[in-house]
Design an enzyme around this catalytic site. Structure first.
Site, short mmCIF file in Angstrom:
data_model
loop_
_atom_site.label_atom_id
_atom_site.label_comp_id
_atom_site.label_asym_id
_atom_site.label_seq_id
_atom_site.Cartn_x
_atom_site.Cartn_y
_atom_site.Cartn_z
N SER A 42 0.71 -1.36 0.08
CA SER A 42 0.14 0.22 0.18
C SER A 42 0.91 1.09 -0.01
CB SER A 42 -0.83 -0.24 1.30
OG SER A 42 -0.28 0.04 2.59
N HIS A 154 -3.35 -6.29 2.65
CA HIS A 154 -2.47 -7.06 3.17
C HIS A 154 -2.90 -8.53 3.33
CE1 HIS A 154 0.38 -3.79 4.80
NE2 HIS A 154 0.75 -3.70 3.76
N GLU A 163 -4.65 -2.50 9.44
CA GLU A 163 -3.87 -3.14 10.50
C GLU A 163 -4.60 -2.79 11.89
OE1 GLU A 163 0.26 -1.82 10.25
OE2 GLU A 163 0.17 -1.85 8.15
N GLU A 204 1.93 -9.54 7.20
CA GLU A 204 2.69 -8.89 8.56
C GLU A 204 2.71 -9.91 9.39
OE1 GLU A 204 1.95 -4.87 8.80
OE2 GLU A 204 3.12 -4.38 7.15
N ASP A 241 -3.78 0.96 11.97
CA ASP A 241 -3.50 1.72 10.53
C ASP A 241 -4.50 1.46 9.41
OD1 ASP A 241 -2.34 2.77 8.35
OD2 ASP A 241 -0.65 1.29 8.17
N GLU A 284 -2.99 5.58 12.23
CA GLU A 284 -2.18 5.86 10.92
C GLU A 284 -3.00 5.97 9.86
OE1 GLU A 284 1.07 3.11 11.15
OE2 GLU A 284 1.33 3.38 8.75
N ASP A 311 1.66 8.31 7.00
CA ASP A 311 2.51 7.28 6.55
C ASP A 311 2.53 7.77 5.07
OD1 ASP A 311 3.67 5.02 5.18
OD2 ASP A 311 2.28 3.69 5.67
N LYS A 336 9.81 5.09 7.03
CA LYS A 336 10.06 3.97 6.33
C LYS A 336 11.39 4.42 5.56
CE LYS A 336 5.37 1.87 5.91
NZ LYS A 336 4.32 2.17 4.78
N HIS A 364 8.90 -0.91 9.29
CA HIS A 364 9.19 -2.12 8.10
C HIS A 364 8.21 -1.93 7.12
CE1 HIS A 364 5.65 -4.82 9.70
NE2 HIS A 364 5.09 -3.58 9.71
N LYS A 387 7.19 -0.33 14.42
CA LYS A 387 6.31 -1.01 13.89
C LYS A 387 6.72 -2.18 12.91
CE LYS A 387 2.92 -0.04 10.41
NZ LYS A 387 1.92 0.63 9.83
P1 PGA Z 1 3.15 -1.36 3.12
O1 PGA Z 1 2.11 -1.41 4.34
O2 PGA Z 1 4.56 -1.87 3.50
O3 PGA Z 1 2.58 -2.35 2.19
O4 PGA Z 1 3.13 0.23 2.62
C1 PGA Z 1 2.85 -0.64 5.61
C2 PGA Z 1 1.95 0.31 6.18
O5 PGA Z 1 0.93 0.88 5.42
O6 PGA Z 1 2.36 0.94 7.09
ZN ZN Z 2 0.74 2.67 6.81
#
Ligand code: PGA
Ligand code: ZN
Length: 421
Positions: A42, A154, A163, A204, A241, A284, A311, A336, A364, A387
């Protein structure tokens, strides 16, 4: 003087069976270290470019061009440079690329090398990575956010929010927090199994049951916390999230599992309601990356009580974060490294966030590897939160296991827990 003697890359496998870049750096003193780049599903629109080959090989996801860019152009400019000036190494790759988003070389090529250089420099100095990157002041053990129910992009289940995480905030140290979280995870599995739900895992490491609303997973997680013998909110809190950029449809936000489409104001009211009913401490991407008006409303309504984490919204980008700070949007940021493309630029974003009181959450990606770089990085930058998935799947536990090791070494450190809120 020690210098970078060789830089090479190869294509390896990530946790979803897609290829990714592994970079290896050798120094003139013989030190050799590697790093593997993660990959999101995503992804935010403004993330740095992840270079994929296209064509039919690996369904177009091959990274041989990125590998080639490391082996030729990047190796050419870095060989002979000092590994101990991370900023100079990263700036040199940025200059070589010539674009804002690593559109030429690929952020996957650049980040792999950037991380491998940091690791080689640390190893050459016989220092742990967190100590090299953070210095003597790197001391804060992060509170984990463990994603125990996976939905959205996911998992193939009916849940819209991506999440449902637990945050062990009522404990004195990282290892006790991790133990309690694993106990909640096992209790959750039992609750799901007893209710005849699927207990297969999402990307995850969380469960991915078909539940009938976006609130039901919260209720199930609450039950699991209690069944494990912990007090929700006091010992273990809840974080979400939503990954709302993925829900944008029909001029609003589409909640398929509830068969309704809502406006941003309605979604914000929904969050306010959820935060009144449950001990939610962090949300998030509650709204999409383009919905800055919605974000403003969300911030006005909930920022004094809840971490509102950007994010897809900020994509670890110092300029976009700065815009958010000026406009008073959100109060926390997901970090990230592959969204921005290098170790130095990631650190720059964290410094801006910390100067402005935005909570940093090291993170991650949904596609990961056994590389635990972010565990060291979280401690190095005193992020306070990390996270990195559930307590299952090796690419997730690699990070937790590395943090357990670091906790044994850190003296005069702290685990902030409830102090974060
Ligand atoms: P992604 O998901 O690594 O698929 O972007 C993680 C997140 O959205 O925090
Ligand atoms: Zn996210």
């Amino acid at each position: 003087m020690i210098f970078i003697d060789n830089v090479v890359a190869m294509e390896v496998m990530d946790s979803r069976g897609n290829p990714t870049v592994k970079a290896t750096v050798t120094l003139s003193d013989g030190t050799t270290e590697s790093a593997v780049v993660p990959s999101g599903a995503s992804t935010g629109k403004r993330e740095a470019l992840e270079l994929r080959d296209g064509g039919t090989r690996y369904m177009g996801k091959g990274v041989l061009t990125a590998v080639e860019n490391v082996n030729t152009q990047i190796a050419d400019v870095l060989m002979g440079m000092s590994p101990f000036n991370q900023a100079a190494v990263d700036a040199e790759m940025k200059r070589l690329d010539g674009t804002e988003n690593y559109g030429t070389l690929g952020a996957n090529a650049v980040l792999g090398v950037s991380m491998a250089v940091a690791r080689a420099a640390a190893a050459s100095l016989e220092m742990p990575l967190y100590r090299y990157l953070g210095g003597a002041n790197a001391m804060v053990m992060p509170v984990p956010m463990l994603n125990i129910i996976n939905g959205g992009s996911h998992a193939d289940n009916s849940v819209d929010f991506q999440e449902y995480m637990i945050m062990p905030i009522g404990f004195d140290d990282f290892s006790e927090s991790l133990r309690a979280s694993a106990e909640v995870y096992h209790n959750l599995k039992k609750i799901l199994k007893d209710a005849d739900h699927n207990t297969a895992l999402g990307d995850e490491g969380g469960f991915a049951p078909d539940l009938s609303s976006n609130e039901e997973p919260i209720q199930v997680v609450m039950q699991a916390i209690e069944k494990a013998g912990y007090v929700p909110g006091k010992e273990i809190a809840i974080a979400l999230d939503v990954a709302a950029s993925e829900l944008v449809a029909d001029g609003g936000y589409r909640l398929d599992s509830e068969d309704r489409t809502v406006t941003s104001a309605e979604l914000v009211d929904y969050y306010v309601d959820l935060c009144e009913k449950y001990p939610i401490v962090s949300i998030e991407d509650g709204l999409s990356e383009d919905d800055w008006d919605g974000w403003k409303l969300l911030t006005e309504k909930l920022a004094d009580k809840v971490h509102l984490v950007g994010d897809d919204l900020f994509v670890t980008n110092v300029n976009i974060l700065n815009e958010g700070i000026q406009k008073d949007i959100a109060n926390a940021i997901l970090i990230k490294p592959n969204q921005i493309g290098s170790v130095s630029e990631t650190m720059q974003t964290v410094r801006l966030a910390q100067r402005n009181g935005y909570q940093c959450v090291m993170s991650h990606r949904s596609g990961e590897s056994e590389d635990a770089f972010i565990a060291d990085f979280a401690v190095a930058l005193n992020c306070g939160e990390i996270k990195t998935g559930s307590t299952a799947r090796g690419e997730r536990t690699a990070k937790y296991n590395r943090l357990l090791e670091i906790e044994n070494e850190v003296i005069y450190g702290e685990y902030l827990g409830a102090e974060l809120f």
